[in-house]
Design a protein around this motif. Structure first.
Motif, mmCIF file in Angstrom:
data_model
loop_
_atom_site.group_PDB
_atom_site.id
_atom_site.type_symbol
_atom_site.label_atom_id
_atom_site.label_comp_id
_atom_site.label_asym_id
_atom_site.label_seq_id
_atom_site.Cartn_x
_atom_site.Cartn_y
_atom_site.Cartn_z
ATOM 1 N N ALA A 65 3.831 5.611 -5.613
ATOM 2 C CA ALA A 65 3.796 5.618 -7.078
ATOM 3 C C ALA A 65 2.701 6.545 -7.593
ATOM 4 N N LEU A 66 1.567 6.563 -6.931
ATOM 5 C CA LEU A 66 0.466 7.419 -7.361
ATOM 6 C C LEU A 66 0.701 8.883 -7.003
ATOM 7 N N ALA A 67 1.580 9.156 -6.032
ATOM 8 C CA ALA A 67 1.863 10.537 -5.651
ATOM 9 C C ALA A 67 2.638 11.270 -6.741
ATOM 10 N N VAL A 68 3.336 10.522 -7.569
ATOM 11 C CA VAL A 68 4.059 11.131 -8.688
ATOM 12 C C VAL A 68 3.044 11.381 -9.792
ATOM 13 N N ALA A 69 2.848 12.633 -10.130
ATOM 14 C CA ALA A 69 1.832 12.988 -11.120
ATOM 15 C C ALA A 69 2.298 12.590 -12.519
ATOM 16 N N PRO A 70 1.491 11.824 -13.244
ATOM 17 C CA PRO A 70 1.866 11.486 -14.623
ATOM 18 C C PRO A 70 1.709 12.703 -15.531
ATOM 19 N N ALA A 71 2.385 12.665 -16.637
ATOM 20 C CA ALA A 71 2.265 13.753 -17.614
ATOM 21 C C ALA A 71 0.852 13.748 -18.179
ATOM 22 N N LEU A 72 0.237 14.902 -18.170
ATOM 23 C CA LEU A 72 -1.123 15.001 -18.681
ATOM 24 C C LEU A 72 -1.117 14.916 -20.200
ATOM 25 N N PRO A 73 -2.099 14.239 -20.760
ATOM 26 C CA PRO A 73 -2.135 14.148 -22.227
ATOM 27 C C PRO A 73 -2.456 15.508 -22.834
ATOM 28 N N THR A 74 -1.893 15.746 -23.983
ATOM 29 C CA THR A 74 -2.171 16.993 -24.690
ATOM 30 C C THR A 74 -3.418 16.817 -25.545
ATOM 31 N N ALA A 115 0.831 -1.207 0.000
ATOM 32 C CA ALA A 115 0.000 0.000 0.000
ATOM 33 C C ALA A 115 0.864 1.255 0.000
ATOM 34 N N GLN A 116 1.955 1.253 0.771
ATOM 35 C CA GLN A 116 2.852 2.407 0.779
ATOM 36 C C GLN A 116 3.526 2.596 -0.578
ATOM 37 N N LEU A 117 3.895 1.487 -1.211
ATOM 38 C CA LEU A 117 4.522 1.569 -2.532
ATOM 39 C C LEU A 117 3.546 2.134 -3.562
ATOM 40 N N VAL A 118 2.306 1.664 -3.520
ATOM 41 C CA VAL A 118 1.293 2.160 -4.463
ATOM 42 C C VAL A 118 1.004 3.632 -4.201
ATOM 43 N N ASP A 119 0.911 4.031 -2.931
ATOM 44 C CA ASP A 119 0.684 5.442 -2.604
ATOM 45 C C ASP A 119 1.826 6.313 -3.111
#
Length: 144
Positions: free
Chosen positions: A117-126, A111-115
């Motif tokens: 990983a999700l805290a890093v914002a992915p690049a938004l699609p253009t 759960a900590q690993l997933v949290d």
């Protein structure tokens, strides 16, 4: 070190030739030498490669997990490496490598690993412009 160059002229799709190696076109030998400070063995690398291949089906062709996009492959390998070093308790160490090196206070949970990983914002699609089809030029090929 022996370096082999294979031909890729045989691109047959039938089952008989799908798994057979290509024909060797050239063989060259290169001298590799040095004086390492510690014992070096290819068995460590081979063991790590096997562990990675067995844990992630992204490297195996003809499976539904095979990576076709480089971005997906990079993300899957990054998650594997993070899990391997932060979450997985190793038998020889009796803890995680990150804790053994003092990089983490305790082993992480999934759960900590997933949290993390999700805290890093992915690049938004253009947004795709509506007139993008007009920018393509059709080139008619064939015999002239």
């Amino acid at each position: 070190m022996i370096v082999k160059t294979y031909s890729v002229t045989n691109l047959a799709k039938d089952a008989v030739t799908r798994y057979s190696p290509a024909q060797v076109v050239a063989v060259s030998r290169e001298v590799v030498s040095g004086d390492p400070e510690q014992y070096v063995s290819t068995s460590y690398v081979e063991c790590q490669n096997l562990t990675l291949r067995m844990a992630s089906r992204r490297f195996t062709r003809l499976t539904n997990g095979f990576s076709k996009k480089l971005d997906n492959h990079v993300a899957a390998v990054a998650l594997y490496v993070a899990h391997y070093n932060l979450c997985r308790t190793h038998e020889a160490l009796r803890t995680t490598p990150a804790k053994a090196l003092g990089l983490a206070e305790r082993p992480w949970s999934i759960a900590q690993l997933v949290d993390a990983a999700l805290a890093v914002a992915p690049a938004l699609p253009t947004e795709t412009p509506p007139d993008r089809r007009r920018k393509f030029v059709v080139i008619n090929g064939g015999k002239s």
